[in-house]
Motif scaffolding. Sequence first.
Motif, PDB file in Angstrom:
ATOM      1  N   VAL A   1       0.856  -1.184   0.000  1.00  0.00           N
ATOM      2  CA  VAL A   1       0.000   0.000   0.000  1.00  0.00           C
ATOM      3  C   VAL A   1       0.892   1.234   0.000  1.00  0.00           C
ATOM      4  O   VAL A   1       1.831   1.319   0.780  1.00  0.00           O
ATOM      5  N   LEU A   2       0.598   2.174  -0.887  1.00  0.00           N
ATOM      6  CA  LEU A   2       1.201   3.498  -0.759  1.00  0.00           C
ATOM      7  C   LEU A   2       0.148   4.365  -0.090  1.00  0.00           C
ATOM      8  O   LEU A   2      -0.919   4.602  -0.659  1.00  0.00           O
ATOM      9  N   VAL A   3       0.437   4.789   1.142  1.00  0.00           N
ATOM     10  CA  VAL A   3      -0.530   5.590   1.877  1.00  0.00           C
ATOM     11  C   VAL A   3      -0.034   7.032   1.939  1.00  0.00           C
ATOM     12  O   VAL A   3       1.149   7.276   2.171  1.00  0.00           O
ATOM     13  N   GLU A   4      -0.930   7.979   1.711  1.00  0.00           N
ATOM     14  CA  GLU A   4      -0.559   9.391   1.770  1.00  0.00           C
ATOM     15  C   GLU A   4      -1.481  10.133   2.731  1.00  0.00           C
ATOM     16  O   GLU A   4      -2.702  10.036   2.632  1.00  0.00           O
TER      17      GLU A   4
ATOM     18  N   ALA B   1      -0.491   0.164   6.885  1.00  0.00           N
ATOM     19  CA  ALA B   1      -0.004  -1.193   7.138  1.00  0.00           C
ATOM     20  C   ALA B   1      -1.172  -2.131   7.419  1.00  0.00           C
ATOM     21  O   ALA B   1      -1.141  -3.309   7.053  1.00  0.00           O
ATOM     22  N   TYR B   2      -2.219  -1.598   8.051  1.00  0.00           N
ATOM     23  CA  TYR B   2      -3.366  -2.477   8.308  1.00  0.00           C
ATOM     24  C   TYR B   2      -3.953  -2.977   6.992  1.00  0.00           C
ATOM     25  O   TYR B   2      -4.297  -4.151   6.847  1.00  0.00           O
ATOM     26  N   VAL B   3      -4.041  -2.084   6.000  1.00  0.00           N
ATOM     27  CA  VAL B   3      -4.612  -2.480   4.710  1.00  0.00           C
ATOM     28  C   VAL B   3      -3.709  -3.502   4.013  1.00  0.00           C
ATOM     29  O   VAL B   3      -4.178  -4.515   3.462  1.00  0.00           O
TER      30      VAL B   3
ATOM     31  N   LEU C   1      -7.799 -11.951  11.379  1.00  0.00           N
ATOM     32  CA  LEU C   1      -8.051 -10.545  11.721  1.00  0.00           C
ATOM     33  C   LEU C   1      -9.274 -10.435  12.616  1.00  0.00           C
ATOM     34  O   LEU C   1     -10.372 -10.832  12.233  1.00  0.00           O
ATOM     35  N   THR C   2      -9.095  -9.899  13.803  1.00  0.00           N
ATOM     36  CA  THR C   2     -10.217  -9.764  14.728  1.00  0.00           C
ATOM     37  C   THR C   2     -10.831  -8.365  14.655  1.00  0.00           C
ATOM     38  O   THR C   2     -11.770  -8.064  15.383  1.00  0.00           O
ATOM     39  N   GLY C   3     -10.291  -7.532  13.788  1.00  0.00           N
ATOM     40  CA  GLY C   3     -10.813  -6.169  13.649  1.00  0.00           C
ATOM     41  C   GLY C   3      -9.839  -5.381  12.806  1.00  0.00           C
ATOM     42  O   GLY C   3      -8.955  -5.951  12.170  1.00  0.00           O
ATOM     43  N   SER C   4     -10.015  -4.062  12.804  1.00  0.00           N
ATOM     44  CA  SER C   4      -9.091  -3.209  12.047  1.00  0.00           C
ATOM     45  C   SER C   4      -8.456  -2.200  12.996  1.00  0.00           C
ATOM     46  O   SER C   4      -8.956  -1.983  14.105  1.00  0.00           O
ATOM     47  N   VAL C   5      -7.329  -1.603  12.573  1.00  0.00           N
ATOM     48  CA  VAL C   5      -6.713  -0.514  13.353  1.00  0.00           C
ATOM     49  C   VAL C   5      -6.385   0.654  12.436  1.00  0.00           C
ATOM     50  O   VAL C   5      -6.006   0.467  11.279  1.00  0.00           O
TER      51      VAL C   5
ATOM     52  N   GLU D   1     -13.315   1.450   2.568  1.00  0.00           N
ATOM     53  CA  GLU D   1     -13.531   1.759   1.148  1.00  0.00           C
ATOM     54  C   GLU D   1     -12.394   1.219   0.288  1.00  0.00           C
ATOM     55  O   GLU D   1     -12.613   0.641  -0.779  1.00  0.00           O
ATOM     56  N   ALA D   2     -11.183   1.436   0.748  1.00  0.00           N
ATOM     57  CA  ALA D   2     -10.026   0.984  -0.036  1.00  0.00           C
ATOM     58  C   ALA D   2     -10.066  -0.536  -0.203  1.00  0.00           C
ATOM     59  O   ALA D   2      -9.769  -1.070  -1.279  1.00  0.00           O
ATOM     60  N   LEU D   3     -10.428  -1.241   0.869  1.00  0.00           N
ATOM     61  CA  LEU D   3     -10.423  -2.713   0.806  1.00  0.00           C
ATOM     62  C   LEU D   3     -11.586  -3.251  -0.030  1.00  0.00           C
ATOM     63  O   LEU D   3     -11.514  -4.374  -0.539  1.00  0.00           O
ATOM     64  N   ARG D   4     -12.629  -2.455  -0.165  1.00  0.00           N
ATOM     65  CA  ARG D   4     -13.744  -2.895  -1.013  1.00  0.00           C
ATOM     66  C   ARG D   4     -13.400  -2.714  -2.491  1.00  0.00           C
ATOM     67  O   ARG D   4     -13.979  -3.384  -3.341  1.00  0.00           O
ATOM     68  N   ALA D   5     -12.510  -1.783  -2.764  1.00  0.00           N
ATOM     69  CA  ALA D   5     -12.247  -1.418  -4.165  1.00  0.00           C
ATOM     70  C   ALA D   5     -11.709  -2.619  -4.954  1.00  0.00           C
ATOM     71  O   ALA D   5     -11.003  -3.452  -4.419  1.00  0.00           O
TER      72      ALA D   5
END
Lengths: 249, 249, 249, 249, 249, 249
Positions: free
Chosen positions: F39-42, F144-146, F166-170, F245-249
């Motif tokens: 992932v490139l996160v900005e 990093a989570y994504v 994965l028990t959830g997201s952070v 949203e990103a993970l649904r894409a």
Amino acid sequence: MTDATPSSSPSTRADGRADDELRPITITRGWLDHAAGSVLVEFGGTKVLCAASASEGVPRWRKGSGLGWVTAEYAMLPAATNTRSDRESVKGRIGGRTHEISRLIGRSLRAVIDYQALGENTIVLDCDVLQADGGTRTAAITGAYVALADAVAHLRASGALTGEPLTGSVAAVSVGIIDGVPRLDLPYVEDVRAETDMNVVMTGEGKFVEVQGTAEGAAFDRAELDALLALAEKGCADLTRMQQEALRA
Amino acid sequence: MTDATPSSSPSTRADGRADDELRPITITRGWLDHAAGSVLVEFGGTKVLCAASASEGVPRWRKGSGLGWVTAEYAMLPAATNTRSDRESVKGRIGGRTHEISRLIGRSLRAVIDYQALGENTIVLDCDVLQADGGTRTAAITGAYVALADAVAHLRASGALTGEPLTGSVAAVSVGIIDGVPRLDLPYVEDVRAETDMNVVMTGEGKFVEVQGTAEGAAFDRAELDALLALAEKGCADLTRMQQEALRA
Amino acid sequence: MTDATPSSSPSTRADGRADDELRPITITRGWLDHAAGSVLVEFGGTKVLCAASASEGVPRWRKGSGLGWVTAEYAMLPAATNTRSDRESVKGRIGGRTHEISRLIGRSLRAVIDYQALGENTIVLDCDVLQADGGTRTAAITGAYVALADAVAHLRASGALTGEPLTGSVAAVSVGIIDGVPRLDLPYVEDVRAETDMNVVMTGEGKFVEVQGTAEGAAFDRAELDALLALAEKGCADLTRMQQEALRA
Amino acid sequence: MTDATPSSSPSTRADGRADDELRPITITRGWLDHAAGSVLVEFGGTKVLCAASASEGVPRWRKGSGLGWVTAEYAMLPAATNTRSDRESVKGRIGGRTHEISRLIGRSLRAVIDYQALGENTIVLDCDVLQADGGTRTAAITGAYVALADAVAHLRASGALTGEPLTGSVAAVSVGIIDGVPRLDLPYVEDVRAETDMNVVMTGEGKFVEVQGTAEGAAFDRAELDALLALAEKGCADLTRMQQEALRA
Amino acid sequence: MTDATPSSSPSTRADGRADDELRPITITRGWLDHAAGSVLVEFGGTKVLCAASASEGVPRWRKGSGLGWVTAEYAMLPAATNTRSDRESVKGRIGGRTHEISRLIGRSLRAVIDYQALGENTIVLDCDVLQADGGTRTAAITGAYVALADAVAHLRASGALTGEPLTGSVAAVSVGIIDGVPRLDLPYVEDVRAETDMNVVMTGEGKFVEVQGTAEGAAFDRAELDALLALAEKGCADLTRMQQEALRA
Amino acid sequence: MTDATPSSSPSTRADGRADDELRPITITRGWLDHAAGSVLVEFGGTKVLCAASASEGVPRWRKGSGLGWVTAEYAMLPAATNTRSDRESVKGRIGGRTHEISRLIGRSLRAVIDYQALGENTIVLDCDVLQADGGTRTAAITGAYVALADAVAHLRASGALTGEPLTGSVAAVSVGIIDGVPRLDLPYVEDVRAETDMNVVMTGEGKFVEVQGTAEGAAFDRAELDALLALAEKGCADLTRMQQEALRA
């Protein structure tokens, strides 16, 4: 030298303390002959030797600024823990935990320093854990403040400074949630079982300098966070009083 | 716990001791809660914390031999000396002096160990100088022997060994020539002025384990060497007696 | 270039030497083209290349003092020993033994240096063991002295100094007790079997600079120590003569 | 042991050589007592000690493959150069140049090794520069091949292998353009002035193993590159012949 | 942004390219906000971020010379390769390959720098491989040149220099022999199978700056070397054109 | 891909945002070809490349436990900051700040991992800051989570696991007090001026994983702490939505 006042609720802690009670605290000043300030601080079984070395001059990046500098180094003797740990000097590198705690102690002390009043003098606080039984970083901060105060007095006595570089005092304590119950000042046996673990550094006036809370097991909600902060406020107030007593002695 | 008996000659030493007299020696056992053996040893202002950690198993190169291992690590806290010294873990490398002394302590203790009787167990002696005022390596050896004896007793109590791995005791003392006069157990102020400096490690039976003499200024002749050896023999005998008293306590 | 004179007693040493006899010693000056002084010294199969590099100026802590400095670095090539040893540069750290010997060589040479006469010049002695067969540190000291003398002459020739910074000469030899018999100048096969092992550094005038005796097996008594010292005195006297011959050549 | 045959053109080189002429080359086998193969190789003033250590087994990542391994380590003694250079073991890290040359030597030797025939044996080539006067890496490769051949013979004599792991020979030489003139085998004084510098490693059959050309000053054109390659081909052929002579001796 | 023109021969390469054809090349300028010059360069799947940092002043050994300095550091992100590689900062030491490539990039760029015109300014080129698919060092050089050109323009715009420190341009490409066929610009799948592998750095005028050829399998003959050089000349000419286009954009 | 909804109050921030508004956030999945997740996160000008590498097996101390492991390494490219910083691999040691942030990211991700369901697989998250403009650690955790979620999907697709580790997201965000005003998601220009600085890591369900507040200038009181926590809760909720949203894409 004084225990925190016991709470009225029946304790379920292995050492019989109330949930909001500190372990027996001892602050012994002047433990070394040469250091500008030196304190052996004990939080129950945790023993940390805090030595303040004062020297004229500041690091290169600060020269000519008229400002002083305060820094800290934390380390643990190999036999301080139940199982001997390897010596970082032998491994040739400092671990992340050591780095992190050294930085925390330095920041905490600098929160009550007026660099201008300190002048171009440097004080290094060495906090060496002789025996570890939980809360070594909070004991280190609490003891290091007293050693720092002695070092400042030493610099003043020697004529190296005239004003008051200390703008207040700092103390620190650990809090955590064990089996759903918030508790103050965790020894090792509680620390390893804590779901949430928090270290709080506060000024003598009751303001926050550092809040570092970590979910070791489940994440914590806002109510739990509030309970932990309240416990920490009480603990730091107790420690502040003990620091004052020690410095009056 | 006992001073060496004062000699009759009028002393010219700054601390009033006779030339063949030890500084006040203190050997405090059980200074730590967890280590198999732990001793705070003091030779005057020199304070060394000696901790013995015992563990099952031996280093890889010795596995399956049926033989045990004893080793030592010496280090000095940054504030132990008059002027703060840099931390070796921060510098990322151990200095030659530290290496040298760690090796000396290890060899000295191994001189009284029967590896066969120790079995495949390892004992590590950590000797950390909390305050340095001359003679730190000899204090370390003298204290480490007592911690080692406690660790051996600990292993025996836990059933990890049955025989007697200790074939004797060791103690060590420094001697030197100051202004032409041979003297026993040098504090820092004498050490820096010594023309010749010697560290001697001896068994409780009066035999030599290590003799390390160095001309700091002028080279020394055979007569001077003999005088130093005689002083060291007396000092080690005194220390052996104090070790025995401490272990009886 | 000369063997020590054989003693009359029938030898039981593997190489047929008398107990008080040195191995064949070779001192070859000028082995390198550029170094201020360079010596290939051989004690039997032990070959050490000693190179003295002279430069103007001194380390920072000595600047402006008018005094010079002499230091040494010892190292062993990986293939110098029977079984190849790892390169310390590859391991990224210098071992305790290397540190210890470098320090010993430096101290030994400084014992015959007048810093004032040397002026603010530095001489570094590199002692690299090309082949090791026991006694590498004593060969290094013996050869390094000759390289040092050449470097001093080189500095004088270049006008960098006028007086005489050498106050004498130094040589060194190993002695040990094998099967209860004191012997001079131990090769590797004797060294590993020695109960006691001693390295002695002496001046050309027969005074002691360093005495380092270690009980490898049983502790040694005073009579054994005296016998070893006597052997070392003979060996160093022989080596001093050979150094003088080499420097006259 | 043999100089390359002088060319007829009048030389303008400081040492009187023709442009396509090697410096005096010496290959001395068996310089050390213990190594499986050892060679002192000299290209003019450049002296490199090449020692081949053979051992059973291979590095972990190659175990069970039935294949052998050959590797090399290059290093320079501090006093090998005009001005003393710092010891990499003391600095605690290996420089880029050292790494680069060690890798080059290893690759060059592996080009003539049949791993299958070598079997699970490892040969380490230590190439230590005792004196540097240009071309140390090419001298190292040329000498290391001879030491490798001796180590292979040693392994065969000891029964550790039966086939022929050597599929050919390798030699190496430097070439460069000085004042517009292509020259063979550059000493230090030419090397520092070279506009282009190239190291070429070739097999005994005249094929290329490595070509490393670098424009130190101006970039070079294809014609210059061709001229350098031709010189290198001649130099490597000469060196191959000298290696064969040395191995026949 | 432009592919090399396809050759007419039927391709047998996995990606369908002709043997003398480059992969798709992308040169994206200004990828970072702060660096004086920054380029994301892509050779097929290989992505390298080249950042040029310009600062006033030069390293100590060059101070007062009036000359500038250009240097480079190459590194690879851990996840850049198929299988994650360990971080060199965590290992505490830089590998030989990293050192070697950093040096190569620095030398290549310095080949087109006029230090006098640069004045006492330093430009550091950081080439970090974000994704590796063969040819990372040649992509790095090709991209770094463009970042360098931007940094020079930046320095000129800020008034830090007035002349033209760039004496030309540099580009680099890999070539190799796979199954006996010489090919241009090898991706990872070809690189691992190459018998011979060569990296060539050339100026925009078609001269050679570096030629580094290595026989990975069999040694190569002169005809093969010539074929590889011809391919590299074509590839570098194509890359030079793309650099010019990118800089015009 | 979505900005946080702007608040109604007139902004006094340099970039025109409301005090409780995030910077423009971009989460680009699949930025690398090989990593299990990348992932490139900005967060505004802050760009972090987060790569998840999955491998079978776990560190030695966890072998045979049936449990998996997740760890992280954070680093910053030299040119990521305004002024180039030295490379930690070149310095040979990792700084305290880097250590601290790597540990924080690892702990944060492990808070939502079920080790049992992960099985004996290891996922390493490399978070390399390509450009730094404040909040690099919080951007790293959020990205990093994504990448972790993608790596888990990758492991499931390859049959390496069947359940849901994965028990959830952070997600994480920084908050601070600037000129007495609490603000969300500080860019560098605000970060350096902040009196108090806090990083908060929360689960998608709105519970706390980490709370790290530091008084940079004056100590902060409980009301300020509460205001910061409220801002952080809002910011993390916004980021959680963007991750989904990103993970649904």
